[in-house]
Design a protein around this motif. Structure first.
Motif, mmCIF file in Angstrom:
data_model
loop_
_atom_site.group_PDB
_atom_site.id
_atom_site.type_symbol
_atom_site.label_atom_id
_atom_site.label_comp_id
_atom_site.label_asym_id
_atom_site.label_seq_id
_atom_site.Cartn_x
_atom_site.Cartn_y
_atom_site.Cartn_z
ATOM 1 N N CYS A 171 0.986 -1.326 0.193
ATOM 2 C CA CYS A 171 0.068 -0.127 -0.453
ATOM 3 C C CYS A 171 0.829 1.458 0.234
ATOM 4 N N GLY A 172 0.322 2.799 -0.198
ATOM 5 C CA GLY A 172 0.736 3.255 -0.139
ATOM 6 C C GLY A 172 0.441 3.583 -1.747
ATOM 7 N N SER A 173 1.448 5.679 -1.743
ATOM 8 C CA SER A 173 1.696 5.865 -3.083
ATOM 9 C C SER A 173 3.595 5.868 -3.573
ATOM 10 N N PRO A 174 2.680 5.458 -5.000
ATOM 11 C CA PRO A 174 4.217 4.864 -5.048
ATOM 12 C C PRO A 174 5.750 6.004 -5.066
ATOM 13 N N ALA A 175 5.961 6.831 -5.598
ATOM 14 C CA ALA A 175 6.267 7.657 -5.424
ATOM 15 C C ALA A 175 7.302 7.979 -3.969
ATOM 16 N N PHE A 176 6.440 7.290 -3.373
ATOM 17 C CA PHE A 176 7.116 7.680 -1.514
ATOM 18 C C PHE A 176 6.910 6.603 -0.973
ATOM 19 N N MET A 177 7.380 4.907 -1.807
ATOM 20 C CA MET A 177 7.039 3.775 -0.729
ATOM 21 C C MET A 177 8.588 3.477 -0.657
ATOM 22 N N ALA A 178 8.656 2.437 0.384
ATOM 23 C CA ALA A 178 9.813 1.987 0.328
ATOM 24 C C ALA A 178 10.278 0.743 0.116
ATOM 25 N N PRO A 179 11.289 0.662 -1.214
ATOM 26 C CA PRO A 179 11.608 -0.601 -1.584
ATOM 27 C C PRO A 179 11.323 -1.856 -1.216
ATOM 28 N N GLU A 180 11.366 -1.973 -0.031
ATOM 29 C CA GLU A 180 10.622 -3.163 0.448
ATOM 30 C C GLU A 180 9.606 -3.752 0.504
ATOM 31 N N LEU A 181 8.113 -2.444 -0.478
ATOM 32 C CA LEU A 181 6.824 -2.767 -0.644
ATOM 33 C C LEU A 181 7.034 -3.317 -1.484
ATOM 34 N N PHE A 182 7.818 -2.475 -2.897
ATOM 35 C CA PHE A 182 7.417 -3.272 -4.257
ATOM 36 C C PHE A 182 8.320 -3.955 -4.482
ATOM 37 N N LEU A 183 9.058 -5.026 -3.751
ATOM 38 C CA LEU A 183 9.918 -6.409 -3.557
ATOM 39 C C LEU A 183 8.881 -7.385 -2.811
ATOM 40 N N ARG A 184 7.552 -7.155 -2.070
ATOM 41 C CA ARG A 184 6.517 -7.401 -1.340
ATOM 42 C C ARG A 184 7.202 -8.110 0.079
ATOM 43 N N MET A 185 8.181 -7.562 0.450
ATOM 44 C CA MET A 185 8.666 -8.179 1.794
ATOM 45 C C MET A 185 7.541 -8.009 3.022
ATOM 46 N N PRO A 186 7.819 -8.977 3.866
ATOM 47 C CA PRO A 186 6.847 -8.040 4.730
ATOM 48 C C PRO A 186 7.759 -7.113 5.488
#
Length: 291
Positions: A171-186
C-alpha cells in the motif's frame, strides 16, 4: 431510498458550505457548526456504495485517530454514524497541502525544511509510540495551517504495528513507497514511514522527487536501484541524513530515534531534539460525539 451525498445540505449540527475534496471512497465537505460557528471538515462515506470490509477499514481509521493527539496531526473532532452514511468530522486546515505549497515555491531552504521536518518527526514519533504506522506519508497528506505549521492527515492506510509482528499489505503512493513494499517483503512498519519521510525531505529541499519513472515499473526499477541525484547546493549534513533515510536495506536504514539525533535536524538548537515521549492523554467523551 438512500440519500445522495451530493444532495446533503445539513449534517446534524453542521451546515454544509461546499465540497473541498473528493476521493475514490469519500467526499470532504466544509461545514460550519450551527452553535459554535466553528468551521469543520467532514468526510462523508455513503454506506450504500461501500462494502462491509471497506466500512470496517473506515472504522479502523477512526479508532486509530482516537489513539493519537498531537499538535501536528489533524484532530478527529466528531463521528456521526447513521444507517445511510458515516460522517467523520476533522479539524479544518486552511493552508492547503505541502504539494501545492512546493509547487508554488519550487523548493524551500534547508532552514525552512528543518522546521517542517522537526514537526513531522515529532508527530510521527507520537504515532509510532502508540502503535500506529501511517504507511501513506506524501506531500498531499501533509497540510499547512495559517501559520505554516504542518499537520499529518489521512490515516486511511494506517495500521497497528508491533516489534515482533510483520505486516504484508502492499500500500501507499508509489513515489513515496519503500523498496521492501515493491518487493512484497514483510515489514514491521516504522521503517517504511522513515523512507517516505526521506522522500518528503528530499522533495522539500530540491523541488523534485528522488525517484521518478514514466510508469509504475520504471519507478519501481529506479527505487530498487536506490540511486538518486544529489544537487551540489545541498549541505553535507542533509546529504548524509538523506543517505541514511533512503537506505535500500531496511535493517540498515536509520530509525526515527537515529533521525532525531542527527546533526542536521539539530542545527541551531541548543541541544539535540530528544525522542518524543509522553503519556497518552486519551480522547475525551466531549470530543467524540455520536460514536
Amino acid at each position: 431510498m438512500a440519500i445522495s451525498v451530493n444532495k446533503i445540505v445539513h449534517i446534524e449540527n453542521y451546515d454544509i458550505l461546499h465540497t473541498i475534496g473528493e476521493g475514490q471512497f469519500a467526499k470532504v465537505k466544509l461545514t460550519r457548526h450551527v452553535l459554535t460557528k466553528e468551521v469543520v471538515a467532514i468526510k462523508v462515506i455513503q454506506k450504500t456504495n461501500e462494502s462491509s470490509s471497506s466500512l470496517k477499514e473506515w472504522n479502523q481509521e477512526v479508532n486509530r485517530l482516537k489513539t493519537v493527539n498531537h499538535p501536528n496531526i489533524v484532530k478527529l473532532l466528531e463521528v456521526i454514524d447513521t444507517e445511510e452514511a458515516l460522517f467523520i468530522g476533522m479539524e479544518y486546515i486552511s493552508g492547503g497541502d505541502l504539494f501545492t505549497y512546493l509547487e508554488a515555491k519550487g523548493r524551500v531552504t534547508e532552514g525552512e525544511a528543518r522546521g517542517l521536518f522537526r514537526q513531522l518527526l515529532s508527530a510521527l514519533q507520537h504515532c509510532h509510540q502508540r502503535g500506529v504506522v501511517h504507511r501513506d506519508l506524501k506531500l498531499g497528506n501533509l497540510l499547512l495551517d495559517a501559520n505554516n505549521n504542518v499537520k499529518i492527515s489521512d490515516f486511511g492506510l494506517s495500521n497497528q504495528w508491533h516489534p515482533q509482528k510483520k505486516l504484508d499489505t502492499f500500500c501507499g503512493s508509489p513515489a513515496f513507497m519503500a523498496p521492501e513494499l515493491f518487493l512484497r517483503m514483510p515489514y514491521t512498519g516504522p521503517e517504511v514511514d522513515v523512507w517516505s519521510l526521506g522522500v518528503i525531505l528530499y522533495n522539500m529541499v530540491t523541488g523534485s522527487l528522488p525517484f521518478r519513472g514514466q510508469d509504475f515499473w520504471e519507478l519501481r526499477q529506479r527505487v530498487l536501484r536506490g540511486q538518486y541525484h544529489v544537487p551540489k547546493s545541498l549541505s553535507n549534513e542533509i546529504t548524509d541524513l538523506l543517505d541514511r533515510m533512503l537506505m535500500l536495506d531496511p535493517t540498515n536504514r536509520s530509525s526515527l530515534d537515529d533521525v532525531w539525533q542527527h546533526p542536521w535536524v539539530n542545527i541551531g538548537q541548543e541541544e539535540p531534539l530528544p525522542p518524543a515521549c509522553e503519556e497518552h492523554p486519551g480522547m475525551t467523551g466531549e470530543l467524540i460525539l455520536g460514536w
